[in-house]
Design an enzyme around this catalytic site. Structure first.
Site, short mmCIF file in Angstrom:
data_model
loop_
_atom_site.label_atom_id
_atom_site.label_comp_id
_atom_site.label_asym_id
_atom_site.label_seq_id
_atom_site.Cartn_x
_atom_site.Cartn_y
_atom_site.Cartn_z
N ASP A 120 27.29 44.79 50.95
CA ASP A 120 26.59 45.88 50.09
C ASP A 120 27.26 45.66 48.72
O ASP A 120 28.27 45.72 48.28
CB ASP A 120 27.12 47.17 50.48
N ASP A 130 46.93 48.75 84.44
CA ASP A 130 47.46 47.58 84.45
C ASP A 130 48.68 47.37 83.77
O ASP A 130 48.82 47.75 82.36
CB ASP A 130 46.51 46.69 84.15
N ASP A 168 51.34 45.00 89.65
CA ASP A 168 51.20 45.40 88.57
C ASP A 168 49.92 46.24 88.37
O ASP A 168 49.47 46.66 87.27
CB ASP A 168 51.43 44.28 87.59
N ASP A 169 49.22 46.37 89.43
CA ASP A 169 47.87 47.12 89.46
C ASP A 169 48.11 48.54 89.90
O ASP A 169 48.66 48.61 91.16
CB ASP A 169 46.72 46.57 90.45
#
Length: 652
Positions: free
Chosen positions: A26, A301, A364-365
């Site tokens: 612009d 997670d 870790d889930d």
């Protein structure tokens, strides 16, 4: 006269994968501005509040500024001297006067789609964008700047918005649970891990590897990054150099796809000599079953999971590793150490165990599941409080909120159904049928384990192949044409799987049917359910296995009895509620289960022992014609020479 147009530009930041945006050029804009997420967070610094005037003279306050940003147009580099952050605009980035003044004069021919810079007096056709897109803005991914990150597009005239319910859930959750460094809130839990050797006098030593020249900058990147984050430290005590494992760089297909290599440490010697942490990893089927009657799911997670846990001071030395730059050791629980998953699972269980009626944790889930929206709001608020209280750091990039269908642990879960994720099938189809060693065989068997409940008679097909895992390292590896054909056969089956299995939601529909069958060296079964007042039997899952060496000597009746026991046992998780009906086409087994008998022969004493184990389960037995026991028969009687089909129907 002001001119505006969109142009393809690439933003390149050291230690991050590059990104491509459609920037609005612009000539009437006084400065350069962009949405804050267009650049990594650490590039922004607080500045004196600057009032920006936009279209229709609306005012916005810019609080952040970044300096000397490198962009690329075609293959040429340009510098934006400074740029301000403003999220209240449609384009992702606006290039204004501060850029044009640096490279003026600039010739812009929108009609011909050409922009020309005096920097090199070259024209750049085809970089002007007629139908611009804006990006779905997510945290930047660390990696090699020469690799461009794949990003999702959103039409420039579209409004990037969540479902109103998802937005409300997001508001409840807040932003404080997210972060980039898993050690950021370690003081809240202060968890330490200890590594112990079976024999404290053992050495853990493997000599450094030979490295390619291309690996050197990759090692440098990984080492600098991990030192900065506080994950590793340089080892200065060389007296205990009997502890040393070599590191190497992995840059295979998956790494190339995400644009970042992995640094891997060969901890085989450490894993062999370290005491085993005997904390169980939960069974995936058990976890998934707990959530199957829910309707709403949110997935999280833990950011760099294992790195949440620091190592005890005396344990650090065992993790020492070598790279071309020197000698380092871990300050946190490392990947590659075989006890890390169990240690982290124990850590997560300690935090979430009181809430396992609506939360699932697999290493870790994390999955939060609920039956109603109102219930889900309460559960999400509780999850937020637990996470903040215990110092967990959640990855925002991997968070999914309030879904009615969600990918988790290799399957897609929705209320009353489990569906195999398509990428699992694709991975199987991509595997070579010529297996070169045990490592490659273990890799494909690990994949096939994820589809074992979706393919009938899988155990029978794999029996000859699995025996190769017992081959000792010094023995010669053989892979025959027949072995290759079995992998091809499984791939053919994978192309046409019934990948969705249905499960009852209401207790009144839990009328379970288990069909079993056995052959000389294998047994098989399938689990179905029949809803109340329905004639349809829905397929839930398959199970198959092979007989042990001593069991293969049994007569077919006793093998069929084992098949009944294995079927009841393997489905007990699902059938603990409701009615159970077992179907067999073996009249002798039907008689043994249906009628009490007092025969005292040695042979029958063994059968009575098995009958006693079966009697633990409350079920009805039904004798059926062998011709109608199609599914179970396929499970156990597989033979590549006498079948070229499969039972595809999910109901009868």
């Amino acid at each position: 006269m002001n001119k505006i147009t969109y142009m393809t530009i690439k933003i390149s930041i050291p230690k991050y994968m590059s990104r491509i945006y459609h920037g609005l050029f612009d000539t009437g804009a006084n400065i350069c501005i962009c949405k804050k997420k267009v650049l990594p967070d650490e590039l922004w610094h607080k500045t004196e509040n600057l009032v920006l005037r936009g279209f229709n003279d609306e005012k916005h306050v810019a609080e952040y500024r970044a300096d000397n940003i490198t962009i690329m147009i075609a293959k040429e580099k340009f510098i934006i001297p400074y740029i301000y952050a403003m999220d209240e605009m449609s384009p992702d980035i606006i290039i204004g006067a501060t850029f044009y003044n640096k490279y003026s004069p600039i010739e812009l021919d929108i009609g011909k789609g050409i922009i020309k810079f005096t920097k090199n007096n070259e024209k750049y056709p085809n970089y002007l964008v007629k139908y611009p897109k804006k990006r779905k803005l997510v945290p930047w991914t660390k990696g090699n700047p020469s690799v461009t990150e794949t990003m999702e597009n959103i039409g420039i005239n579209q409004i990037e918005s969540r479902n109103p319910i998802e937005e409300e859930i997001n508001q409840i959750l807040g932003t404080d649970i997210y972060g980039e460094n898993p050690l950021e809130k370690w003081e809240k839990h202060k968890t330490l891990a200890k590594i112990e050797l079976k024999n404290e006098t053992d050495n853990i030593y493997k000599p450094p590897m030979l490295y390619q020249e291309t690996d050197l900058p990759e090692f440098k990147m990984h080492i600098e990054e991990m030192i900065k984050e506080g994950f590793i430290e340089e080892k200065t005590n060389f007296e205990d150099k009997k502890y040393s494992s070599p590191a190497f760089i992995v840059n295979k297909h998956s790494e190339q796809k995400r644009g970042k290599t992995r640094m891997v440490i060969d901890y085989k010697d450490l894993n062999k000599k370290a005491k085993v942490v005997k904390y169980p990893i939960p069974n995936k089927d058990t976890l998934i079953h707990r959530s199957i009657q829910a309707r709403y799911y949110s997935k999280f997670d833990c950011k760099s999971g294992f790195y949440h846990i620091k190592l005890e001071e005396d344990s650090k030395k065992y993790t020492a590793f070598t790279v071309p730059q020197g000698y380092y050791q871990w300050k946190v629980l490392p990947f590659g150490y075989h006890n890390s998953p169990s240690i982290f699972q124990q850590f997560m269980d300690r935090i979430f165990r009181p809430y396992y009626d609506f939360i699932i944790v697999y290493i870790d889930d994390i999955l939060v599941f609920s039956k109603t929206i109102e219930e889900h709001k309460i559960h999400i608020a509780k999850f937020r409080d637990i996470t903040l209280a215990n110092g967990l750091i959640i990855s925002k990039k991997k968070t999914e909120l309030c879904k009615e269908k969600i990918d988790f642990l290799g399957v897609q879960i929705e209320q009353g159904g489990i569906e195999l994720q398509p990428h699992i099938i694709n991975k199987i189809l991509e595997k070579h049928t010529k297996i070169k060693n045990k490592t490659e065989l273990q890799s494909i068997l690990g994949l096939l384990n994820q589809i074992r409940h979706f393919i009938p008679h899988l155990a029978q097909i794999l029996l000859p192949i699995q025996k190769k895992l017992k081959i000792k390292d010094e023995e010669i590896w053989t892979w025959t044409k027949e072995d290759e054909e079995k992998i091809k056969l499984i791939q053919d089956y994978s192309k046409n799987l019934v990948i969705k299995m249905k499960y009852p939601i209401n207790k009144e529909d839990m009328n379970w049917i288990i069909e079993v069958d056995a052959s000389n060296n294998a047994y098989g079964s399938c689990l179905k359910y029949k809803p109340k007042n329905s004639k349809i039997e829905y397929l839930c899952r398959y199970n198959s296995g092979t007989f042990k060496e001593n069991e293969q000597k049994y007569d077919i009746n006793r093998k069929e009895l084992i098949a009944v026991y294995q079927g009841l046992q393997s489905y007990s998780l699902f059938t603990c509620e409701g009615n159970k009906l077992v179907r067999t086409d073996n009249s002798q087994v039907y008689y043994w289960i249906k009628n009490d008998t007092n025969k005292k022969s040695i042979e029958f004493r063994n059968i009575k022992y098995l009958l006693a184990k079966i009697a633990v389960y409350n079920f009805e037995i039904q004798l059926i014609d062998g011709k109608t026991n199609i599914i179970a028969d396929y499970l156990s009687r597989y033979n590549s020479s006498d079948t070229d089909g499969r039972y595809d129907e999910a109901n009868t």
